[in-house]
Structure formats: C-alpha cells, structure tokens
Design a protein around this motif. Structure first.
Motif, short mmCIF file in Angstrom:
data_model
loop_
_atom_site.label_atom_id
_atom_site.label_comp_id
_atom_site.label_asym_id
_atom_site.label_seq_id
_atom_site.Cartn_x
_atom_site.Cartn_y
_atom_site.Cartn_z
N ARG A 25 43.78 43.80 40.74
CA ARG A 25 45.00 44.24 40.05
C ARG A 25 46.18 44.21 41.02
O ARG A 25 47.28 43.73 40.68
N ARG A 28 47.27 40.58 41.61
CA ARG A 28 48.12 40.01 40.56
C ARG A 28 49.57 40.48 40.72
O ARG A 28 50.51 39.71 40.55
N ASP A 406 54.29 49.14 36.56
CA ASP A 406 54.40 47.75 36.11
C ASP A 406 55.77 47.50 35.49
O ASP A 406 56.33 46.40 35.64
N ASP A 431 54.53 38.60 32.67
CA ASP A 431 53.45 39.06 31.80
C ASP A 431 52.22 38.16 31.93
O ASP A 431 51.08 38.65 31.90
N THR A 432 52.45 36.87 32.08
CA THR A 432 51.33 35.94 32.21
C THR A 432 50.55 36.19 33.49
O THR A 432 49.32 36.19 33.50
N LEU A 434 50.32 38.98 35.29
CA LEU A 434 49.57 40.24 35.27
C LEU A 434 48.40 40.22 34.31
O LEU A 434 47.46 41.01 34.46
N SER A 435 48.41 39.31 33.34
CA SER A 435 47.31 39.25 32.37
C SER A 435 46.32 38.13 32.65
O SER A 435 45.42 37.88 31.85
N ALA A 437 43.25 36.12 33.43
CA ALA A 437 41.81 36.35 33.53
C ALA A 437 41.27 35.56 34.73
O ALA A 437 41.89 34.58 35.17
N ASP A 440 41.07 31.86 34.21
CA ASP A 440 42.29 31.15 33.85
C ASP A 440 42.77 30.30 35.02
O ASP A 440 42.50 30.59 36.18
#
Length: 454
Positions: A25, A28, A406, A431-432, A434-435, A437, A440
C-alpha cells in the motif's frame, strides 16, 4: 563472502507474497507521489538540455518520458530524464534513515523496465521494496558521517537502490545482483556542493540511469570486483573512511520490520528542502494562532535549526527560485506572511517579492546541537513589541506517525499533475495507481501520463 554478495542475498529475500500488505500500500502511494512530483518538474529547462544532448529521438523507444508530450526513449534515457524530473522540485518523498529521497532514484527505474518487459504491478512493487530497502539499509551503516562529509545520499546510496530494483525487474540471480552492485560502486556520485542548482536533481537521474546500466551490462556478462565495497580502495573506505562506517549495521536486522514500514517513508507537504520544514511548520503554528503577519510589521525573525540542517539551508540571499527552496530564511518568512508554501512560490521571475526582499535582511538563522536533530525553534519580534514563539520537529515530511490521507495525497498529486494532464486525467491516474492489482500492468497509467486515452 563479499559484502556485495551478502547484500544481494538479503535483497533477493524480499518477496511481495511474504511482505506485509501495508508495504505494498505504501509502495502504491510512493509510485503516485513520485510520478506526480515528476510531472510537476517535467518542464524544468534542464530536461530540455538533457533531451537535446542525448538526441533522444534517435534512441530506441522503450519507455515513456513523463510529462514530455508523450515522447518515449530508451530505458536508460527514461531513467535519466524521469529521475531528474522526480527530484527537480525537491518535493519527492523522504527517509530519515537515508537522509534523502528514497523513491526518486527507484520508481523511474521500475516503471521504465516494467514498460520494457511488460512486468506486472506486483513485480514493480517488489522491486521498489527491494531498492528502497537496499539504499536505506546502507544508510544505517554510513550515516551521519557520509552526509556530513558532503555526499548526497539520494544519489550515492540511491544508485544501489536503483541497481537492486533493476536487478529484480530483470530477474537477475544472486551472483548477477552481486556483480551489478559491484559495478554500481564505480557509478556512485553526487556532492552537496551543488545543492540549490539544477545539478542536484541531475544526481538522481544519473543514479537511476546508472542503476539500470549496471543491471543491463551485468546481464550481458560484464564482471566486477565482488569486494568493491570493502576493498582498501572501495566504497566504504573512499566515500566514508576507516572507522566511520559499520557494515554489520547494514547487514543485520533484515528479519525485522522493513524500512518502508519503520521508520517509514515520509511524504513532503511543502515543496522545498526537508531540512527547512520544521521552521516552516513552527511559522505556520504562529499563523494559525495570530493570523498572517505583515512583512513591514516584523522587526526581526530568529530561526534556530540543527547545525546539520542549517549547513545547506543557510541562504540569506537566495538568487533564484530553486535557490529559495534551500533558504530557511526565505521559506520561514514566506510561511509567516503568506500562510503556506506553494509550487508557484518558486518562479524565478516572481519568487522574491518587494516585501520579502525588504524583510530578509531582518531574518537570522543559527544552528543548535539539541538531541532532536529535526527541532526548529522560531521567535518573531514585531515592531509594536509583541513577541511570537513556537517550535516544531518535522522529519522531512508526513510519515507514519502523522500520515497524509489518501485524499490529501490525491490533492497534492492533482496540483502537481494537472498542468500536464488536466485535472480529470490527473485524478484518473492517481486513482488507477492506488487501485492497481498485483497482476495488473502499468500500461493504463503510462497511457494517461502520455496524454493518451486509457
């Protein structure tokens, strides 16, 4: 067994699947913060010079140049340009252990090689963890002497973080990583004498470039002395000196908390040298109580910061916007009279307003030797006789004890990235990231950064 081999073995022990989820986390967030500040710094004139000198248009197009109009370059040139951009504004994240900026030499390496190899976000995070762990563990055994001697640890130690991260991205084995680290010994550089000039961020771009180069030439079969660290003429003895380093402190404790968790990574709230943040925060505490202070109403400002911090922030007459980022006098006066420190405050043409120019001769900064090396004390004497005092102890940024949310980080990212991407794409990019996977790829983020439709 050589030191480089011992370090390589420990670096290769870091695995995403066994690391605490909090480390990923934080990774990211570090990717987002580094990319954001690099986008904000991507219009620095020094980057134009780099592109011209490197003749980037003639090189292989393997990786994106962040904020440079969608242009691409070789991974080596992308590391150099993006690494320089990441530190151009001195707004990138910090490590108190390292005495510098851990992500700027590493994130550009990881992203460039991810673009070249098609690696997943999970692999990129694992490489970032490895790079940051290597450079900060080295700092455990080399600082404070290394820093006080005049070296710039973000570069001189960051090159090893960049090399270790590149080695992970390229799947080098233990023997190969040992060699890559030994190669990087001859590529370490960066002097504090160039703080406050465009050369300081170039140190970081060079560290990223050299880390990639060390890993790539090792993969091609180059060899180096595996005892390049501990040799009589090796890194430890030349960069520090006999009796001023502790190799055991570097190699011990890898089974304990990761550096990215404890003491952790600090994200900068103010876009300037971290060594001035305590004085800035003390000034902002006064403003919170008393309101903004008019420059013409101030008789004098007395600042006290640790002599180690003052050594490179004692700049009573800053000559440029970049120089002002390292002037504790300018930054404290600006905070008292404006209530904040913003990116726009360092434009060369406008940074020194008439009221600040008249106030700066009445600002004095002195050093202390208190046990808390981050403590900043401030006294403001007004012409009407009132005296305002406060203090703060800010460790270069917002760390685990007082983390940026955040939402706060997103606001910083958007402020940095919107001039390049526009607010909508800047928000989407944040946003991309931090999200992401673990499986990805980073293509969607790089598409947004390049100004393409994701």
């Amino acid at each position: 067994m050589s030191f480089a081999r011992e370090l390589a073995r420990r670096a290769l022990s870091i695995r995403l699947e066994t690391a605490p989820p909090e480390a990923a986390r934080i990774g990211r967030r570090a990717f987002a913060d580094t990319l954001g500040v690099a986008l904000a710094g991507s219009d620095a004139s020094s980057l134009d010079a780099l592109e011209a000198v490197l003749d980037i248009g003639a090189a292989p197009s393997q990786a994106t140049l962040w904020g440079r109009g969608g242009r691409r370059a070789s991974v080596l040139h992308a590391g150099l340009v993006n690494g320089t951009a990441a530190h151009a504004l001195d707004f990138d994240d910090c490590s108190t252990t390292m005495g510098g900026h851990p992500s700027a030499p590493v994130v550009p390496v990881v992203i460039a090689l991810a673009e070249m190899t098609g690696a997943t976000a999970g692999k990129a995070l694992e490489a970032w963890m490895t790079g940051v762990e290597v450079e900060t563990r080295l700092a455990r055994g080399l600082l404070p002497h290394h820093y006080e001697k005049g070296w710039h640890p973000t570069a001189t130690l960051g090159v090893f973080g960049a090399t270790a991260a590149a080695a992970r991205m390229l799947d080098l084995n233990e023997e190969q990583m040992t060699t890559a680290l030994a190669v990087a010994v001859s590529m370490a550089s960066g002097l504090k004498s160039n703080f406050g000039t465009p050369v300081k961020p170039l140190h970081v771009g060079q560290a990223a470039h050299n880390g990639i180069l060390a890993a790539l030439v090792t993969r091609r079969g180059i060899t180096a002395n595996p005892e390049a660290f501990e040799h009589n003429y090796g890194f430890f003895n030349l960069f520090n000196g006999a009796g001023t380093y502790d190799a055991d402190a570097i190699l011990n404790g890898w089974d304990g908390p990761m550096e990215v968790l404890e003491p952790g990574i600090a994200i900068k709230q103010h876009p300037c040298c971290g060594s001035a943040h305590s004085a800035i925060d003390a000034a902002l505490r006064i403003v919170a109580r008393e309101g903004l202070l008019a420059a013409e109403a101030i008789e004098r400002i007395d600042i006290r910061t640790h002599e180690r911090r003052l050594a490179h922030t004692n700049r009573p007459e800053p000559r440029s916007g970049l120089d002002a980022k390292f002037s504790v006098q300018f930054l404290t006066a600006r905070a008292l009279t404006c209530g904040q420190i913003r990116l726009a405050d360092f434009d060369d043409a406008t940074f020194l307003t008439a009221d600040l120019a008249r106030l700066l001769p009445r600002v004095e900064a002195t050093g202390h030797q208190a046990p808390d090396a981050y403590l900043g004390r401030l006294q403001v004497v007004m012409k009407d006789g009132r005296i305002f005092e406060d203090s703060a102890s800010t460790r270069f940024g917002r760390g685990p004890s007082n983390p940026m949310s955040d939402a706060e980080l997103r606001a910083k990212f958007t402020d940095c990235a919107a001039p390049s991407l526009g607010e909508v794409k800047a928000g989407a990019a944040f946003d991309t990231i931090l999200s992401l996977a673990d499986d990805d790829r980073l293509d969607v983020v790089m598409a947004l950064v390049a100004g393409e439709e994701a």
